[in-house]
Design an enzyme around this catalytic site. Structure first.
Site, PDB file in Angstrom:
ATOM      1  N   THR A   1      -5.668  31.758  12.468  1.00 46.56           N
ATOM      2  CA  THR A   1      -6.565  30.991  11.436  1.00 46.56           C
ATOM      3  C   THR A   1      -7.359  31.596  10.545  1.00 46.56           C
ATOM      4  O   THR A   1      -7.728  31.055   9.383  1.00 46.56           O
ATOM      5  CB  THR A   1      -7.252  29.940  12.191  1.00 46.56           C
TER       6      THR A   1
ATOM      7  N   SER B   1      -9.429  31.613  18.282  1.00 41.47           N
ATOM      8  CA  SER B   1     -10.297  32.373  19.439  1.00 41.47           C
ATOM      9  C   SER B   1     -11.564  32.471  19.145  1.00 41.47           C
ATOM     10  O   SER B   1     -12.079  32.766  17.914  1.00 41.47           O
ATOM     11  CB  SER B   1      -9.407  33.388  19.513  1.00 41.47           C
TER      12      SER B   1
ATOM     13  N   GLU C   1      -4.523  -0.216  -8.636  1.00 41.57           N
ATOM     14  CA  GLU C   1      -5.369   0.488  -9.019  1.00 41.57           C
ATOM     15  C   GLU C   1      -6.877  -0.035  -9.036  1.00 41.57           C
ATOM     16  O   GLU C   1      -7.967   0.760  -8.722  1.00 41.57           O
ATOM     17  CB  GLU C   1      -5.201   0.912 -10.623  1.00 41.57           C
TER      18      GLU C   1
ATOM     19  N   GLY D   1      -5.014  33.335  17.050  1.00 42.38           N
ATOM     20  CA  GLY D   1      -4.587  31.896  16.326  1.00 42.38           C
ATOM     21  C   GLY D   1      -4.200  31.966  14.879  1.00 42.38           C
ATOM     22  O   GLY D   1      -3.462  30.970  14.321  1.00 42.38           O
TER      23      GLY D   1
ATOM     24  N   CYS E   1       2.828   6.142   1.629  1.00 44.60           N
ATOM     25  CA  CYS E   1       3.841   7.017   1.042  1.00 44.60           C
ATOM     26  C   CYS E   1       4.612   7.798   2.161  1.00 44.60           C
ATOM     27  O   CYS E   1       5.723   8.415   2.058  1.00 44.60           O
ATOM     28  CB  CYS E   1       3.272   8.147   0.191  1.00 44.60           C
TER      29      CYS E   1
ATOM     30  N   LEU F   1      -5.580  42.471  15.782  1.00 38.81           N
ATOM     31  CA  LEU F   1      -5.423  41.523  16.777  1.00 38.81           C
ATOM     32  C   LEU F   1      -5.418  40.221  16.138  1.00 38.81           C
ATOM     33  O   LEU F   1      -6.489  39.538  15.731  1.00 38.81           O
ATOM     34  CB  LEU F   1      -6.432  41.726  17.801  1.00 38.81           C
ATOM     35  N   VAL F   2      -4.510  39.560  16.667  1.00 41.37           N
ATOM     36  CA  VAL F   2      -4.112  38.208  16.087  1.00 41.37           C
ATOM     37  C   VAL F   2      -3.672  37.257  17.157  1.00 41.37           C
ATOM     38  O   VAL F   2      -3.012  37.391  18.086  1.00 41.37           O
ATOM     39  CB  VAL F   2      -2.911  38.044  15.129  1.00 41.37           C
TER      40      VAL F   2
ATOM     41  N   CYS G   1      -0.431  21.729   2.290  1.00 39.26           N
ATOM     42  CA  CYS G   1      -1.360  22.468   1.920  1.00 39.26           C
ATOM     43  C   CYS G   1      -1.237  23.985   2.454  1.00 39.26           C
ATOM     44  O   CYS G   1      -1.732  24.872   1.556  1.00 39.26           O
ATOM     45  CB  CYS G   1      -3.033  22.204   2.352  1.00 39.26           C
TER      46      CYS G   1
ATOM     47  N   LEU H   1      -6.614  35.453   9.725  1.00 37.07           N
ATOM     48  CA  LEU H   1      -5.608  36.672   9.059  1.00 37.07           C
ATOM     49  C   LEU H   1      -4.608  35.882   8.203  1.00 37.07           C
ATOM     50  O   LEU H   1      -4.222  36.132   7.305  1.00 37.07           O
ATOM     51  CB  LEU H   1      -4.874  37.352   9.897  1.00 37.07           C
TER      52      LEU H   1
END
Length: 1335
Positions: free
Chosen positions: A269, A354, A1266, A267, A117, A264-265, A47, A271
């Site tokens: 999650t 955070s 199915e 984690g 799968c 400021l970064v 994803c 940005l």
């Protein structure tokens, strides 16, 4: 930006090996680095937004101050490599492999049949592995928590949970099931003691034990490096971005002064997804991960101060510890926060995100900010100028300028006070599903009473999900100060809140009435929660709540699923080496679990390989005036831009173009493609292509639009039996109605992927593709390039899920890539991002069903007139076939003597919908069960009574005049009634509902008659090729594709039986069009049937050739016989062929023997709904399926469970949302929720009917891929049953039809009460809604 500074070396470890990256680019994430730089492709890309768990890895860090090592799971797709300085990363390859030894987690998930799968499997393995590194003997809650961020589309989760549960000792079980027994002890669920019935799909005793001493240690070199850092500030300069890591708070504050706009970064999650999906860009990023002040924890008698850099998982652990140490009355805030931290996102995101980042991002649906905002919390902020404190209140959360952080400010910590004695805080949220889903609405509520009274001194209410920021009900709260906490106050509060917090009909997110209803429903819960707590503090001073009201406060528990699987044992006389009928592990199961199974995008990059990114239409219907690619072509790394003019052969067909030509007919249609030396460069360039459109009319989005404009695909189809009009004259009652059925996204874990490799001579091309239909892909590329098929070889090793979505679409996308390869002369890799995949490829057809039913008062249906319309999208694809199948299968298990059904596929300006598991049956039969339920309601009869009364009972003919015997249908029905204890549980449900007003239970049992196959004989043909080598080993090739359904495993089983060899002798490689030509799509549940016949035919040919040799030396070995045959010049290679089943259909006459056989089944499901929120929990499901004779019970039960859970998603959870212009809003797992591990039934039992004959299929087996999908509707109708109980108690008329899916919104708004009545009906006339239903 610092110009002269040289970039530092990035040092970290991966799987025990040191990595020194001298040119670390901040825009490169860990997932890309692992896969493309280190060639560790076990970690999967699904994803790209941290919401599916496929890319889960473990990060270990050493704290030089505490001398402790921490391990945590993360989503590698969100981790910038620059954040990894000093970290140790462990991937699925690092814990075990087939060359050395496999880890117990890998072994158990494979041998426990927890992989199909296999695309999600490495992520599952790493989530469980990380759990065990932290907790070698985990609890059931910890196991469920560890898997909360991992999605699987194939298995239905039950075997994955079981694999993880095998590490839990019975002493770790901390919950009891309803019968008072341990959840780990399933003896009570064992099938009746019959010698021929088995309930073990694997032998737990064979599992190797977990030995924590054998795990990778944290690298001592990293410990020394971190304890003696050489530099304070680290800088990493990339192509466009500079990443700076300060070592002290002072350095951080100086950097923020110099670069005030730099984010400021911690984690990444928030940005990270914004930069990837929204194009947000910052030239400077500061990472304060090394700042100790941001990780500090301080406890005083006034409260708790938490460093802003602490992860949400750390905050959860801290709060859980604090609430055990303090008196309950002081922990109101902490408990409210803990409640939401249990379900906020998945474990990987909680480990990364955070606390400070969560707060300052001020997301409108933040789960923590509304709680913190009502709790008098303080933000401790620092800058170069000094420190200050900012109240974390509604002004801050609304983004008020005077209450916000300035650009140079740094949030250092958050003070969360303890609660006062007469202070009460509660938190509530409602999301589309229990875990890992953004809230629709959430709230934090706080009240402070005058001492020893219930007089309100202070009241605060904050909501998320009701505006563009967190919204306050300050005005309402002020008016309620001084009031007593009583029903009068409650009524006024609800009215005031609704008056104060308005939500326009066009509000983003839609669901306006539902969201407003939740706002006051939550206040009702808060009102009761406070009363209950007052009662607990002073039982004599405050009246107790009734049992009915107490149930309002009880959240649905996150219980660990359990179940039993039963099937017929093999005959004791069957030779031990004959695997047919045995629960054999998936052929690639171990490789799935170790990450060694190679998928399309796992293949190494070739020299000069280019990467493709597509430019898609932003208009639903428009003429293309111009395409300007000049700016894109000027960017670095760009090789070319490909348009319709570059297609050397056919640009698709007039109905479906590969590249848009002259006009676009839907949002998401491919207009052109950019080929570049990296996907990042291709994507950046694609954004620079300028297209000028001229809008065209009409824009047709919904089925109603299409009917109005007479926009259809193909002619109307019709089936009829009996005399419908005459029958309507002779019935007691007639009902008429309509029901809307929403679409569904395939959400295969591996997105559409193809690699086209041109060869140097004769125009030959190799195509590696994730496809169900290699021959169609070959055909599309041949037509597009204008070359013969014999120059094109399509290879399909395995597919990471398909479900119909890779039948035709993958061929079209391969042709798009082939044009790029042809034009550039280079290999081209084309892998769709999840959002593009969902936008471009379409899914299950939405359906509008209208019905008129005539019936007798005893529930016997005499006449039915049915009308179907499906939304086919902008091109024909398989839409005509889907509507045909919806008609042919619509009667399901019922004999309706006078029946007419008509159907039409609508052409709209949506992406073209396509094949999907069940192929029209889940939609058409759903309508049938809807009116069957409505008839029962009108007759005041139990639905199961009406269903059984109208069921086929004896040998009869279907609506298309095909004869069949319903004996096994009746068997499944009665067996399901018995296994589920339906009668006693129906009574228990009714007793529960009599005692509970706000929670209701429902139970439903649904029968199924599913017809297997295609409409034409030639669709059933299959071929195989079997080679025997002189060492005795056997190579098998066939025309089927391994999609996760276990076809290769079954083919090895077939070859093993026919050749009378152990499976270890037999190898099955890739499927390709050179080895087996002219194949048919692996679909329609027939793959194992027809390819099994072909493999059997080839093996029997070989055995016949060996017969004379065996007869001459009956005591010889296989190897001796094979070598003697070779010596005698007897061919040891044979093709096998199966011509197919004889089928036909005459639509003029409305009759035909179109299906080779039927699969029968029944499912009983029980649910409980929360009438105040619309939430529901799946309590139990029992399935009985007619497998006739199962070649592999483990594979077949896995298919049933996986299909059922996918059906559960279809009918109750998965909701595609479109704008009025046809723009898809739900283009990823963040917006589109498929079932997760917490959504499956708490008890999940599957039983295969004892063996019966099916002469049409190999070994009397049946294709089960199915059929289980439709049985998910049993959950829907159980919900409808619960809603009916709620409406009946409220004196409301029954709902004769509920639309699908039964989302929380639909459930809540159907349970009409005083709160829904308070929400004013908004006149939508002239108001453009945010989204519209396309059915």
């Amino acid at each position: 930006m610092p110009q002269s500074k040289e970039t530092d070396e990035l040092v970290f470890f991966v799987n025990g090996k040191k990595v020194i990256e001298k040119n670390a680019d901040p825009e490169v994430n860990l997932l890309f680095y692992l896969r493309k730089t280190l060639q560790l492709t076990g970690t999967k890309d699904s994803c790209g937004g941290g919401n599916c768990g496929a890319c889960t890895v473990m990060i270990s860090r050493y704290d030089p101050i505490s001398k402790k090592i921490s391990h945590f799971s993360v989503a590698a797709c969100l981790v910038p490599i620059c954040s990894l300085y000093g970290a140790a990363i462990t991937t699925v390859e690092g814990i075990g492999n087939t060359k050395t030894r496999i880890h117990p987690v890998q072994e158990r998930i494979a041998k426990g049949h927890g992989t199909q799968c296999g695309f999600c499997t490495p992520g599952m393995v790493m989530s469980i592995y990380t759990l065990l590194r932290n907790h070698p003997q985990p609890s059931t809650e910890q196991l469920m928590e560890s898997l909360s961020g991992n999605l699987c589309r194939c298995t239905g989760y039950r075997p994955i949970v079981e694999s993880g549960k095998s590490f839990i000792s019975s002493s770790s079980c901390c919950q009891m099931n309803e019968k008072g027994r341990c959840c780990l002890n399933q003896k009570e669920n064992k099938p009746e003691n019959k010698s021929n019935v088995c309930a073990k799909l694997y032998e737990k005793e064979e599992f190797q034990p977990l030995d924590p001493t054998q795990e990778l240690i944290f690298p001592p070199e990293l410990m020394r490096m971190l304890e003696n850092p050489q530099k304070k500030i680290l800088t990493f300069q990339g192509e466009r971005i500079t990443w700076i890591i300060p070592g002290t708070l002072r350095e951080l504050l100086e950097l923020k002064t110099e670069y005030p706009n730099a984010p400021l970064v911690m984690g990444n999650t928030a940005l990270g997804p914004d930069m990837k999906f929204k194009g947000v860009f910052y030239p400077i990023i500061i990472s304060p991960a090394k700042i100790s002040e941001l990780l500090a924890i301080s406890k005083t008698k006034e409260g708790l101060t938490l460093g802003a850099g602490l992860s949400l998982a750390q905050v959860k652990t801290i709060l859980a510890d604090v609430v055990t140490q303090l008196p309950e009355e002081k922990t109101q805030m902490y408990r409210a926060l803990l409640k939401h931290l249990q379900t906020l996102a998945g474990q990987q995101i909680r480990n990364m995100a955070s606390l400070g980042g969560h707060i300052v991002s001020r997301q409108p649906i933040s789960d923590l900010n509304p709680i913190l905002g009502v709790g008098k919390c303080i933000l401790n902020v620092a800058s170069k100028e000094g420190t200050q404190q900012i109240p974390l209140n509604d002004h801050f959360l609304s983004g008020a300028t005077n209450a916000s952080l300035k650009p140079e400010h740094v949030l250092v910590s958050i003070f969360i006070p303890v609660s006062e004695k007469w202070e009460f805080v509660s938190a509530f949220r409602q999301a589309p599903c229990q875990q890992n889903a953004l809230a629709v609405v959430n709230t934090g509520m706080r009240v402070l009473f005058k001492e020893d009274t219930t007089t309100i001194v202070d009241l605060n209410i904050l909501y998320g999900g009701l505006g563009s920021t967190t919204v306050s009900a300050n005005k309402s709260c002020r008016q309620l100060i001084g009031r007593c906490w009583d029903e009068g106050m409650l009524n006024d509060a609800c009215r005031l809140v609704l008056e104060e917090i308005a939500l326009p009909q066009s509000a983003p997110g839609g669901m306006v009435a539902y969201r407003r209803t939740l706002a006051i429903s939550f206040f009702f819960k808060f009102y009761l929660d406070v009363l209950q707590q007052l009662r607990m503090r002073d039982p004599c001073g405050y009246p107790g709540l009734s049992k009915t009201l107490i149930s309002v406060l009880e959240d649905f528990p996150l219980a660990i699923p359990q179940g039993m699987q039963s099937f017929e044992c093999v005959d004791p006389q069957q030779p031990p080496h004959d695997p047919v009928g045995r629960p054999i592990m998936h052929q690639s199961g171990i490789k799935h679990a170790t990450g060694e199974a190679v998928f399309c995008d796992d293949m190494p990059v070739l020299a000069e390989e280019l990467f493709l990114a597509v430019v898609t239409s932003t208009r639903p219907h428009a003429r293309i005036i111009s395409i300007d690619a000049s700016e894109a072509l000027a960017l670095p790394g760009v090789a070319d831009v490909i348009t319709a003019q570059d297609v050397p052969g056919n640009n698709g067909s007039e109905e479906e173009r590969l590249y848009a030509q002259d006009e676009v007919i839907c949002v998401g249609q491919i207009v052109c493609a950019v080929a570049a030396d990296s996907y990042a460069h291709a994507k950046q360039a694609a954004k620079k292509v300028k297209i000028v459109y001229q809008d065209l009319e009409p824009v047709i989005v919904t089925i109603q639009d299409a009917i109005q404009h007479k926009s259809f695909i193909g002619p109307e189809k019709k089936l009829e039996q009996g005399n419908v009009e005459e029958a309507f004259q002779c019935v007691d009652q007639i009902i008429e109605g309509e029901v809307h059925f929403g679409g569904q996204e395939h959400f295969y874990m591996e997105t559409q992927s193809v690699r086209v490799v041109p060869k140097k001579e004769d125009k030959e091309i190799d195509i590696y593709v994730s496809s169900q239909d290699a021959a169609f892909t070959q055909d599309m590329v041949a037509c597009t390039l204008g070359i013969p098929k014999n120059r094109i070889n399509c290879h399909v090793k395995r597919v990471g899920g398909a479900f119909g979505g890779k039948a035709s679409k993958s061929g079209l996308l391969a042709a798009v890539a082939a044009v790029a390869a042809h034009k550039t002369g280079c290999p081209v890799r084309f892998v769709l991002e999840r959002g593009d995949d969902m936008l471009i490829t379409g899914g299950r057809h939405p359906l509008l069903g209208k019905y008129k039913i005539g019936f007798m008062n005893n529930g016997k249906i005499k006449a039915a007139d049915i009308d179907y319309h499906i939304n086919g999208g902008c091109t024909p694809d398989d839409s005509e076939l889907v509507i045909e199948y919806a008609l042919l299968k619509m009667e399901n298990a019922y004999k309706i003597p006078n029946l007419r059904v008509r159907g039409r596929a609508c052409k709209t300006n949506l992406p073209s919908n396509t094949a999907f598991r069940g192929f029209g049956f889940p939609q058409g039969a759903f309508v049938t069960e809807t009116w069957m339920t409505a008839v029962a309601s009108k007759c005041h009869l139990p639905p199961e009574t009406v269903r059984e009364l109208n069921m086929y009972k004896t040998i009869d003919k279907t609506i298309h005049k095909q004869e069949f015997d319903p004996k096994n249908l009746i068997k499944c029905w009665h067996k399901c009634m018995e296994n589920s204890s339906y009668s006693s549980r129906r009574k228990a449900v009714e007793e529960f509902n009599q005692q509970s007003f706000w929670k209701k239970r429902g139970i439903s049992i649904i029968p199924m008659k599913f017809s297997v196959g295609y409409p034409k004989t030639f669709y059933y043909q299959a071929a195989a090729l079997v080679h025997i080598y002189t060492d005795g080993s056997v190579l098998v090739a066939h025309g089927g594709v391994e999609l996760g359904q276990g076809i290769n495993t079954k083919m090895i089983q077939v070859a093993s039986r026919e050749l009378q060899l152990p499976m270890s002798y037999i190898h099955l490689g890739e499927m390709n069009t050179m080895t087996v030509p002219n194949t048919i799509a692996t679909a329609a549940s027939t793959g194992a049937d027809v390819n099994g016949k072909a493999v059997q035919n080839a093996c029997q040919t070989l055995m016949k050739r060996l017969e004379p040799i065996v007869s001459q030396n009956p005591n010889g070995t296989w190897e001796e016989w094979v070598n003697e045959a070779f010596t005698q010049s007897i061919s040891l290679s044979a093709t096998g062929y199966f011509r197919g089943y004889e089928v036909h259909m005459d639509w003029e006459k409305g009759e035909g023997d179109i299906y080779p056989y039927f699969v029968f089944g029944a499912a009983c499901s029980e649910v409980e709904i929360d009438c105040l929120t619309g939430a529901h929990k799946n309590i139990r499901t029992d399935i009985v399926m007619d497998a006739s004779f199962s070649i592999n019970p483990a594979v077949d039960i896995g298919q049933i469970e996986g299909a059922f859970v996918q059906g559960l998603g279809l009918y109750t959870l998965e909701e595609l949302k479109y704008s009025p212009e046809g723009v898809l809003y739900t283009h990823g797992p963040k917006q589109y929720k498929i079932p997760s591990v917490t959504d499956i039934p708490e008890e999940f039992h599957v039983s295969l009917l004892t063996t019966t004959q099916n002469p049409k299929a190999i070994y009397s087996s049946k294709g089960l891929g199915e059929s289980g999908m439709f049985l998910g509707s049993s959950v829907f109708f159980a919900i409808a049953d619960a809603v009916a109980a709620a409406r009946k108690e409220r004196g409301l008329a029954p709902l004769l039809a509920m639309n699908s899916p039964a989302t929380p919104e639909q459930i809540r708004m159907a349970c009409v009460d005083q709160f829904t009545e308070l929400v004013p009906q908004i006149d939508s006339e002239g108001c453009k809604p945010w989204s519209i239903p396309v059915a």
